[in-house]
Design a protein around this motif. Structure first.
Motif, short mmCIF file in Angstrom:
data_model
loop_
_atom_site.label_atom_id
_atom_site.label_comp_id
_atom_site.label_asym_id
_atom_site.label_seq_id
_atom_site.Cartn_x
_atom_site.Cartn_y
_atom_site.Cartn_z
N ALA A 62 -87.44 -1.80 10.25
CA ALA A 62 -86.18 -2.53 10.48
C ALA A 62 -86.32 -4.01 10.16
CB ALA A 62 -85.71 -2.33 11.93
N ARG A 63 -86.85 -4.28 8.97
CA ARG A 63 -87.02 -5.66 8.51
C ARG A 63 -86.20 -5.89 7.26
NH1 ARG A 63 -91.79 -8.60 9.76
NH2 ARG A 63 -92.81 -7.72 11.55
N GLU A 64 -85.71 -7.09 7.14
CA GLU A 64 -85.04 -7.44 5.90
C GLU A 64 -86.10 -7.64 4.83
OE1 GLU A 64 -82.30 -10.65 6.10
OE2 GLU A 64 -81.29 -9.85 7.87
N ILE A 65 -85.72 -7.43 3.59
CA ILE A 65 -86.65 -7.67 2.47
C ILE A 65 -85.86 -8.28 1.33
CG2 ILE A 65 -86.36 -5.34 1.53
CD1 ILE A 65 -89.31 -5.49 0.62
N GLU A 66 -86.48 -9.27 0.70
CA GLU A 66 -85.87 -9.91 -0.47
C GLU A 66 -86.87 -9.79 -1.60
OE1 GLU A 66 -84.46 -14.35 -1.61
OE2 GLU A 66 -83.91 -13.63 0.40
N VAL A 67 -86.43 -9.24 -2.73
CA VAL A 67 -87.32 -9.01 -3.86
C VAL A 67 -86.81 -9.74 -5.09
CG1 VAL A 67 -88.37 -7.25 -5.36
CG2 VAL A 67 -87.91 -6.71 -2.96
N THR A 68 -87.70 -10.43 -5.77
CA THR A 68 -87.36 -11.03 -7.07
C THR A 68 -88.32 -10.45 -8.11
OG1 THR A 68 -88.78 -12.93 -6.58
CG2 THR A 68 -86.44 -13.19 -6.15
N PHE A 89 -92.01 -10.24 -6.48
CA PHE A 89 -92.35 -10.97 -5.26
C PHE A 89 -91.41 -10.48 -4.17
CE2 PHE A 89 -91.80 -14.59 -2.36
CZ PHE A 89 -93.13 -14.78 -1.98
N ALA A 90 -91.98 -10.04 -3.05
CA ALA A 90 -91.16 -9.53 -1.93
C ALA A 90 -91.49 -10.32 -0.68
CB ALA A 90 -91.46 -8.04 -1.70
N GLU A 91 -90.44 -10.70 0.04
CA GLU A 91 -90.60 -11.39 1.31
C GLU A 91 -89.94 -10.57 2.38
OE1 GLU A 91 -90.65 -16.11 1.84
OE2 GLU A 91 -89.19 -15.39 0.39
N PHE A 92 -90.69 -10.32 3.48
CA PHE A 92 -90.16 -9.57 4.61
C PHE A 92 -89.64 -10.53 5.66
CE2 PHE A 92 -93.03 -6.60 2.64
CZ PHE A 92 -92.43 -5.37 2.81
N GLY A 93 -88.55 -10.16 6.32
CA GLY A 93 -88.03 -10.96 7.42
C GLY A 93 -88.80 -10.67 8.70
N GLY A 94 -88.64 -11.52 9.70
CA GLY A 94 -89.27 -11.31 11.00
C GLY A 94 -90.70 -11.82 11.06
N LEU A 95 -91.34 -11.55 12.20
CA LEU A 95 -92.72 -11.96 12.41
C LEU A 95 -93.61 -10.74 12.47
CD1 LEU A 95 -92.33 -14.79 15.10
CD2 LEU A 95 -92.90 -15.05 12.68
N PRO A 96 -94.82 -10.81 11.95
CA PRO A 96 -95.35 -11.96 11.25
C PRO A 96 -94.66 -12.16 9.91
CG PRO A 96 -96.81 -10.10 10.95
CD PRO A 96 -95.75 -9.68 11.91
N ARG A 97 -94.74 -13.40 9.41
CA ARG A 97 -94.17 -13.68 8.09
C ARG A 97 -95.10 -13.07 7.05
NH1 ARG A 97 -94.25 -19.86 9.18
NH2 ARG A 97 -96.35 -19.08 9.01
N VAL A 98 -94.55 -12.20 6.23
CA VAL A 98 -95.34 -11.48 5.23
C VAL A 98 -94.64 -11.54 3.88
CG1 VAL A 98 -96.25 -9.21 4.55
CG2 VAL A 98 -96.29 -9.89 6.96
N SER A 99 -95.43 -11.82 2.84
CA SER A 99 -94.90 -11.73 1.48
C SER A 99 -95.92 -10.99 0.62
CB SER A 99 -94.59 -13.11 0.89
OG SER A 99 -95.78 -13.84 0.72
N VAL A 100 -95.42 -10.38 -0.44
CA VAL A 100 -96.26 -9.60 -1.35
C VAL A 100 -95.91 -10.00 -2.79
CG1 VAL A 100 -96.89 -7.29 -2.15
CG2 VAL A 100 -96.26 -7.64 0.25
N ARG A 101 -96.91 -10.41 -3.56
CA ARG A 101 -96.72 -10.62 -4.99
C ARG A 101 -97.45 -9.50 -5.71
NH1 ARG A 101 -94.50 -13.86 -8.31
NH2 ARG A 101 -94.19 -15.55 -6.83
N LEU A 102 -96.68 -8.66 -6.41
CA LEU A 102 -97.23 -7.54 -7.17
C LEU A 102 -97.45 -7.99 -8.60
CD1 LEU A 102 -94.70 -4.95 -5.78
CD2 LEU A 102 -97.16 -4.90 -5.32
#
Length: 152
Positions: free
Chosen positions: A26-32, A63-76
Protein backbone atom coordinates in the motif's frame (compact mmCIF):
# COMPACT_ATOMS: atom_id res chain seq x y z
CA UNK A 1 4.48 -15.92 2.03
CA UNK A 2 8.00 -16.50 0.79
CA UNK A 3 9.05 -14.88 -2.45
CA UNK A 4 11.11 -16.97 -4.81
CA UNK A 5 13.47 -15.01 -6.98
CA UNK A 6 11.81 -14.59 -10.33
CA UNK A 7 13.96 -13.90 -13.33
CA UNK A 8 13.42 -10.32 -14.49
CA UNK A 9 14.86 -10.34 -18.03
CA UNK A 10 14.17 -6.67 -18.76
CA UNK A 11 13.90 -3.31 -17.04
CA UNK A 12 10.18 -3.33 -17.94
CA UNK A 13 9.69 -6.69 -16.16
CA UNK A 14 11.42 -5.25 -13.10
CA UNK A 15 9.23 -2.12 -13.16
CA UNK A 16 6.13 -4.36 -13.28
CA UNK A 17 7.46 -6.23 -10.22
CA UNK A 18 8.09 -2.91 -8.41
CA UNK A 19 4.53 -1.75 -9.12
CA UNK A 20 3.17 -5.04 -7.69
CA UNK A 21 5.30 -4.58 -4.55
CA UNK A 22 3.95 -1.03 -4.15
CA UNK A 23 0.39 -2.39 -4.28
CA UNK A 24 1.21 -5.20 -1.83
CA UNK A 25 2.55 -2.75 0.77
CA UNK A 26 0.00 0.00 0.00
CA UNK A 27 2.69 2.46 -1.06
CA UNK A 28 2.64 5.03 -3.76
CA UNK A 29 5.23 4.61 -6.50
CA UNK A 30 6.50 7.04 -9.09
CA UNK A 31 8.46 5.69 -12.04
CA UNK A 32 10.42 7.56 -14.70
CA UNK A 33 12.01 5.92 -17.73
CA UNK A 34 15.13 6.78 -19.71
CA UNK A 35 15.26 4.89 -23.00
CA UNK A 36 18.10 5.06 -25.52
CA UNK A 37 21.88 5.16 -25.20
CA UNK A 38 21.84 8.96 -25.20
CA UNK A 39 19.48 9.03 -22.18
CA UNK A 40 20.82 6.33 -19.86
CA UNK A 41 23.36 7.24 -17.19
CA UNK A 42 26.01 4.68 -18.10
CA UNK A 43 25.87 5.38 -21.83
CA UNK A 44 26.68 9.09 -21.83
CA UNK A 45 29.78 8.43 -23.94
CA UNK A 46 27.51 7.15 -26.73
CA UNK A 47 27.13 10.64 -28.17
CA UNK A 48 24.15 12.85 -28.79
CA UNK A 49 21.39 11.21 -30.80
CA UNK A 50 22.91 7.72 -30.57
CA UNK A 51 20.05 5.64 -29.19
CA UNK A 52 21.18 2.04 -29.64
CA UNK A 53 24.03 0.09 -28.11
CA UNK A 54 26.66 -1.35 -30.48
CA UNK A 55 24.63 -4.61 -30.62
CA UNK A 56 21.59 -2.70 -31.86
CA UNK A 57 19.58 -3.00 -28.64
CA UNK A 58 17.85 -0.04 -27.02
CA UNK A 59 19.06 0.38 -23.43
CA UNK A 60 16.29 1.08 -20.92
CA UNK A 61 16.85 2.53 -17.45
CA UNK A 62 14.14 3.31 -14.90
CA UNK A 63 14.00 5.16 -11.60
CA UNK A 64 11.29 4.32 -9.06
CA UNK A 65 10.53 6.13 -5.82
CA UNK A 66 8.29 4.61 -3.16
CA UNK A 67 6.15 6.73 -0.86
CA UNK A 68 6.16 6.36 2.93
CA UNK A 69 8.87 5.31 5.35
CA UNK A 70 11.48 4.14 4.99
CA UNK A 71 12.26 6.30 1.98
CA UNK A 72 13.26 3.90 -0.78
CA UNK A 73 14.23 4.45 -4.40
CA UNK A 74 15.42 2.03 -7.06
CA UNK A 75 17.44 2.84 -10.19
CA UNK A 76 17.29 -0.07 -12.64
CA UNK A 77 20.19 -0.13 -15.08
CA UNK A 78 20.16 -1.76 -18.54
CA UNK A 79 23.02 -4.03 -17.38
CA UNK A 80 20.86 -6.30 -15.15
CA UNK A 81 21.72 -4.51 -11.91
CA UNK A 82 20.24 -1.82 -9.72
CA UNK A 83 21.08 0.86 -7.17
CA UNK A 84 18.67 0.79 -4.22
CA UNK A 85 18.72 3.71 -1.80
CA UNK A 86 17.20 3.21 1.66
CA UNK A 87 16.94 6.36 3.81
CA UNK A 88 19.88 7.93 1.96
CA UNK A 89 22.09 4.81 2.16
CA UNK A 90 23.10 3.75 -1.36
CA UNK A 91 23.23 0.00 -1.99
CA UNK A 92 24.86 -0.43 -5.42
CA UNK A 93 25.30 -3.52 -7.58
CA UNK A 94 22.09 -5.30 -6.57
CA UNK A 95 21.28 -7.95 -9.18
CA UNK A 96 18.03 -7.06 -10.95
CA UNK A 97 16.57 -10.45 -9.97
CA UNK A 98 17.30 -9.70 -6.26
CA UNK A 99 15.52 -6.33 -6.25
CA UNK A 100 12.06 -7.69 -5.23
CA UNK A 101 13.53 -9.80 -2.38
CA UNK A 102 15.59 -6.80 -1.19
CA UNK A 103 12.46 -4.61 -1.09
CA UNK A 104 10.38 -7.28 0.68
CA UNK A 105 13.09 -7.50 3.39
CA UNK A 106 13.05 -3.72 3.86
CA UNK A 107 9.25 -3.32 3.79
CA UNK A 108 8.70 -6.31 6.11
CA UNK A 109 11.14 -4.92 8.71
CA UNK A 110 13.67 -7.72 8.18
CA UNK A 111 16.45 -5.25 7.37
CA UNK A 112 18.45 -3.95 10.33
CA UNK A 113 21.46 -1.84 11.21
CA UNK A 114 24.42 -3.59 12.81
CA UNK A 115 26.55 -1.40 15.06
CA UNK A 116 30.24 -2.17 15.53
CA UNK A 117 32.09 -0.79 18.53
CA UNK A 118 35.64 -0.92 17.22
CA UNK A 119 36.41 0.46 14.83
CA UNK A 120 33.10 2.27 15.20
CA UNK A 121 30.73 1.83 12.30
CA UNK A 122 27.18 0.98 11.32
CA UNK A 123 26.04 -1.25 8.48
CA UNK A 124 22.64 -1.72 6.89
CA UNK A 125 22.05 -5.48 6.61
CA UNK A 126 19.36 -6.67 4.18
CA UNK A 127 18.60 -10.42 4.17
CA UNK A 128 18.29 -12.00 0.71
CA UNK A 129 17.18 -15.49 -0.37
CA UNK A 130 19.61 -18.37 -0.03
CA UNK A 131 21.10 -17.20 3.30
CA UNK A 132 22.71 -14.20 1.58
CA UNK A 133 22.74 -10.65 2.89
CA UNK A 134 23.57 -7.29 1.40
CA UNK A 135 25.74 -5.22 3.76
CA UNK A 136 26.27 -1.51 3.24
CA UNK A 137 28.21 0.99 5.37
CA UNK A 138 26.01 3.70 6.93
CA UNK A 139 27.75 7.04 7.48
CA UNK A 140 26.78 8.51 10.88
CA UNK A 141 25.30 11.55 9.15
CA UNK A 142 22.83 9.25 7.35
CA UNK A 143 21.43 7.69 10.52
CA UNK A 144 17.79 8.71 10.04
CA UNK A 145 15.14 7.99 12.69
CA UNK A 146 14.06 4.91 10.70
CA UNK A 147 17.63 3.56 10.54
CA UNK A 148 18.25 4.44 14.23
CA UNK A 149 15.20 2.43 15.23
CA UNK A 150 16.70 -0.67 13.59
CA UNK A 151 20.13 -0.66 15.25
CA UNK A 152 21.03 -4.00 16.84
Amino acid sequence: MDHHPDHLPTTEAAVTALRAIAVEYAREIEVTHDIGADRTSRRSAAGVGVTTDPDGSLPHEAFAEFGGLPRVSVRLYPDDDALITVEGVECPDIARDDVPAFLHSVFRDRAYVKARRFPPGRFLIVPLPGDRTHKEYVPMINLSPWLSSRVQ
